[in-house]
Design an enzyme around this catalytic site. Structure first.
Site, PDB file in Angstrom:
ATOM      1  N   ALA A 167      -3.842   8.283  -3.123  1.00 53.67           N
ATOM      2  CA  ALA A 167      -2.472   7.791  -3.278  1.00 53.67           C
ATOM      3  C   ALA A 167      -2.566   6.387  -3.862  1.00 53.67           C
ATOM      4  O   ALA A 167      -2.617   5.392  -3.138  1.00 53.67           O
ATOM      5  CB  ALA A 167      -1.770   7.778  -1.924  1.00 53.67           C
ATOM      6  N   VAL A 168      -2.662   6.335  -5.174  1.00 55.93           N
ATOM      7  CA  VAL A 168      -2.878   5.070  -5.877  1.00 55.93           C
ATOM      8  C   VAL A 168      -1.558   4.287  -5.924  1.00 55.93           C
ATOM      9  O   VAL A 168      -0.518   4.858  -6.268  1.00 55.93           O
ATOM     10  CB  VAL A 168      -3.353   5.340  -7.324  1.00 55.93           C
ATOM     11  CG1 VAL A 168      -3.668   4.037  -8.047  1.00 55.93           C
ATOM     12  CG2 VAL A 168      -4.554   6.284  -7.342  1.00 55.93           C
ATOM     13  N   THR A 217       0.819  -1.210   0.000  1.00 58.04           N
ATOM     14  CA  THR A 217       0.000   0.000   0.000  1.00 58.04           C
ATOM     15  C   THR A 217       0.853   1.261   0.000  1.00 58.04           C
ATOM     16  O   THR A 217       2.088   1.189  -0.023  1.00 58.04           O
ATOM     17  CB  THR A 217      -0.967  -0.019   1.214  1.00 58.04           C
ATOM     18  OG1 THR A 217      -1.975   0.979   1.052  1.00 58.04           O
ATOM     19  CG2 THR A 217      -0.226   0.231   2.528  1.00 58.04           C
ATOM     20  N   ASN A 218       0.207   2.422   0.001  1.00 57.80           N
ATOM     21  CA  ASN A 218       0.872   3.723   0.083  1.00 57.80           C
ATOM     22  C   ASN A 218       0.453   4.408   1.370  1.00 57.80           C
ATOM     23  O   ASN A 218      -0.641   4.164   1.868  1.00 57.80           O
ATOM     24  CB  ASN A 218       0.402   4.628  -1.055  1.00 57.80           C
ATOM     25  CG  ASN A 218       1.110   4.352  -2.371  1.00 57.80           C
ATOM     26  OD1 ASN A 218       2.097   3.637  -2.420  1.00 57.80           O
ATOM     27  ND2 ASN A 218       0.608   4.943  -3.418  1.00 57.80           N
ATOM     28  N   ARG A 219       1.247   5.343   1.836  1.00 63.24           N
ATOM     29  CA  ARG A 219       0.840   6.134   2.996  1.00 63.24           C
ATOM     30  C   ARG A 219      -0.186   7.171   2.564  1.00 63.24           C
ATOM     31  O   ARG A 219       0.056   7.941   1.646  1.00 63.24           O
ATOM     32  CB  ARG A 219       2.046   6.873   3.576  1.00 63.24           C
ATOM     33  CG  ARG A 219       2.868   6.019   4.486  1.00 63.24           C
ATOM     34  CD  ARG A 219       3.971   6.830   5.126  1.00 63.24           C
ATOM     35  NE  ARG A 219       3.501   7.627   6.253  1.00 63.24           N
ATOM     36  CZ  ARG A 219       4.305   8.388   6.990  1.00 63.24           C
ATOM     37  NH1 ARG A 219       5.582   8.464   6.693  1.00 63.24           N
ATOM     38  NH2 ARG A 219       3.826   9.074   8.001  1.00 63.24           N
TER      39      ARG A 219
END
Ligand code: CTP
Ligand code: CA
Length: 226
Positions: free
Chosen positions: A100-101, A33-35
């Site tokens: 935030a893809v 994932t992303n932050r």
């Protein structure tokens, strides 16, 4: 002095906002994932709804409650977000992509939990679709607003994204600054417009950034109509 537009100045406009991270599954217990807390996107969705806009929020997993007055659709992966956004694009006036893809997803997803073994573990990732870039190719009447989270060369990198994705505006966000970006309630952003003009905003709450952005949208929509 620029007078503030009188409310509700986004009445009748259809907005699509994306927010939060995406999660890219590897197995039933792991994901990449992303932050992203989702706070900026949720604040924008709520501020636009307060100005009378018809807002749909496409949200990745966050810890936030649904914003007031907004139709919220929950997704998990970038591919799901892509589907939900493309489906609604035609009927939309403004797209704001704060999400935030994840740029990549694991090439294979294991149905069973992957067991640990000795030594290193290598995962192969494949590229996810770039949702905003696809919208840039398809746009007819829509205003496209992107976000750029950068840790260096803020203006240059944001401007390159604006051009590559054919955006009308990009909100550049220095995530290396301690009082801006992830998790905190404040943000320090620069609005950059097609053509290269830009406006630095001072440090303010994400709610205030959202309100300032909505006022910019009003100006952009009016200049487009005339
Ligand atoms: N974006 C998108 N789909 C992706 C990746 C990004 O729609 N697969 C959108 C984001 O929502 C954001 C903008 O593109 O509005 C910029 O995202 P960012 O991650 O800063 O830029 P990238 O083009 O992915 O470049 P990089 O991560 O290499 O800096
Ligand atoms: Ca990216």
């Amino acid at each position: 002095f620029v007078p503030r537009p009188s409310s509700p100045y986004l009445k009748g406009k259809k907005l699509l906002v994306t927010a939060g991270p995406t999660q890219e599954k590897m197995d039933p217990v792991r994901y990449f994932t992303n932050r992203s807390s989702g706070k900026m996107g949720y604040a924008i969705a709520e501020a636009a709804a307060q100005q009378g806009a018809d807002v749909t929020l496409i949200s990745g997993p966050t810890a936030l409650g649904a914003p007031r007055g907004v139709e919220t659709i929950y997704v998990t992966s970038a591919q799901e977000m892509y589907q939900e956004v493309i489906e609604r694009f035609e009927e939309t006036d403004v797209v704001i992509k704060t999400a935030a893809v994840a740029d990549y997803r694991p090439k294979t997803v294991s149905e069973q939990k992957i067991k640990k073994a000795e030594g290193e573990w290598t995962v192969t990732f494949v590229r996810n679709p770039d949702i905003l870039q696809e919208l840039g190719k398809r746009k007819t009447h829509q205003l496209l607003v992107g976000f750029a989270a950068e840790t260096e060369h803020l203006q240059d990198f944001a401007m390159q994204k604006l051009e590559k994705k054919q955006l009308d505006m990009i909100v550049a966000n220095n995530v290396a600054a301690p009082d801006a970006g992830f998790s905190v309630d404040t943000n320090r952003v620069t609005f950059i417009y097609k053509g290269g003009a830009s406006k630095d905003l001072e440090l303010m709450s994400k709610q205030k950034v959202a309100e300032a952005l909505c006022e910019e949208l009003d100006i952009l929509l009016k200049s487009r109509a005339s």
